[in-house]
Design a protein around this motif. Structure first.
Motif, PDB file in Angstrom:
ATOM      1  N   TRP A  22       0.258  15.515 -30.002  1.00 33.42           N
ATOM      2  CA  TRP A  22      -0.846  16.272 -30.589  1.00 33.42           C
ATOM      3  C   TRP A  22      -2.140  15.994 -29.828  1.00 33.42           C
ATOM      4  O   TRP A  22      -2.897  16.917 -29.522  1.00 33.42           O
ATOM      5  N   LEU A  23      -2.377  14.731 -29.529  1.00 30.45           N
ATOM      6  CA  LEU A  23      -3.587  14.366 -28.783  1.00 30.45           C
ATOM      7  C   LEU A  23      -3.586  14.946 -27.376  1.00 30.45           C
ATOM      8  O   LEU A  23      -4.612  15.403 -26.872  1.00 30.45           O
ATOM      9  N   GLY A  24      -2.429  14.908 -26.730  1.00 35.13           N
ATOM     10  CA  GLY A  24      -2.352  15.354 -25.350  1.00 35.13           C
ATOM     11  C   GLY A  24      -2.283  16.857 -25.160  1.00 35.13           C
ATOM     12  O   GLY A  24      -2.736  17.377 -24.146  1.00 35.13           O
ATOM     13  N   SER A  30      -3.063  19.316 -27.722  1.00 36.55           N
ATOM     14  CA  SER A  30      -3.828  20.140 -28.645  1.00 36.55           C
ATOM     15  C   SER A  30      -5.259  19.633 -28.730  1.00 36.55           C
ATOM     16  O   SER A  30      -5.508  18.439 -28.684  1.00 36.55           O
ATOM     17  N   GLY A  31      -6.172  20.526 -28.880  1.00 39.49           N
ATOM     18  CA  GLY A  31      -7.558  20.140 -29.069  1.00 39.49           C
ATOM     19  C   GLY A  31      -7.957  20.178 -30.543  1.00 39.49           C
ATOM     20  O   GLY A  31      -9.124  20.056 -30.876  1.00 39.49           O
ATOM     21  N   LEU A  32      -6.959  20.337 -31.405  1.00 38.15           N
ATOM     22  CA  LEU A  32      -7.207  20.459 -32.832  1.00 38.15           C
ATOM     23  C   LEU A  32      -7.428  19.090 -33.473  1.00 38.15           C
ATOM     24  O   LEU A  32      -7.020  18.064 -32.918  1.00 38.15           O
ATOM     25  N   PRO A  33      -8.046  19.056 -34.663  1.00 41.64           N
ATOM     26  CA  PRO A  33      -8.250  17.777 -35.352  1.00 41.64           C
ATOM     27  C   PRO A  33      -6.924  17.074 -35.664  1.00 41.64           C
ATOM     28  O   PRO A  33      -5.884  17.716 -35.848  1.00 41.64           O
ATOM     29  N   GLN A  34      -6.977  15.774 -35.734  1.00 39.26           N
ATOM     30  CA  GLN A  34      -5.780  14.959 -35.928  1.00 39.26           C
ATOM     31  C   GLN A  34      -5.160  15.129 -37.313  1.00 39.26           C
ATOM     32  O   GLN A  34      -4.025  14.746 -37.531  1.00 39.26           O
TER      33      GLN A  34
END
Length: 90
Positions: free
Chosen positions: A64-66, A68-72
């Protein structure tokens, strides 16, 4: 412990892991479980499924971190769905 740069989210994360281990230990003592065979065709217990869930959740969060730029928070929701699936079918 100042060298570790503890923050509330970090402390909450490790506190949650510690609480899960305590709860699962109490459950194992109070309600012994026989291993079951699920979708992976291996015998698993509650502790095994917890380990699989934690390991998979780590990879979900890293992806997700790598990717996506969406909130965690989205990854947290995905991890909860993944955990429910693991405990139900694995």
């Amino acid at each position: 412990m100042a060298w570790m740069a503890w923050t509330w989210p970090t402390a909450a994360f490790f506190g949650t892991i510690a609480l899960l281990l305590i709860v699962f230990t109490v459950l194992a003592i109070r309600y012994p479980e026989t291993p079951r065979v699920g979708i992976l065709r291996i015998e698993t217990t509650r502790g095994d499924r917890l380990f699989i869930t934690l390991l998979g959740s780590a990879f979900i969060n890293l992806a997700w971190l790598g990717l996506s730029g969406l909130p965690q928070w989205g990854a947290l929701i995905l991890c909860l769905v993944y955990a429910a699936a693991v405990f139900r079918w694995v």
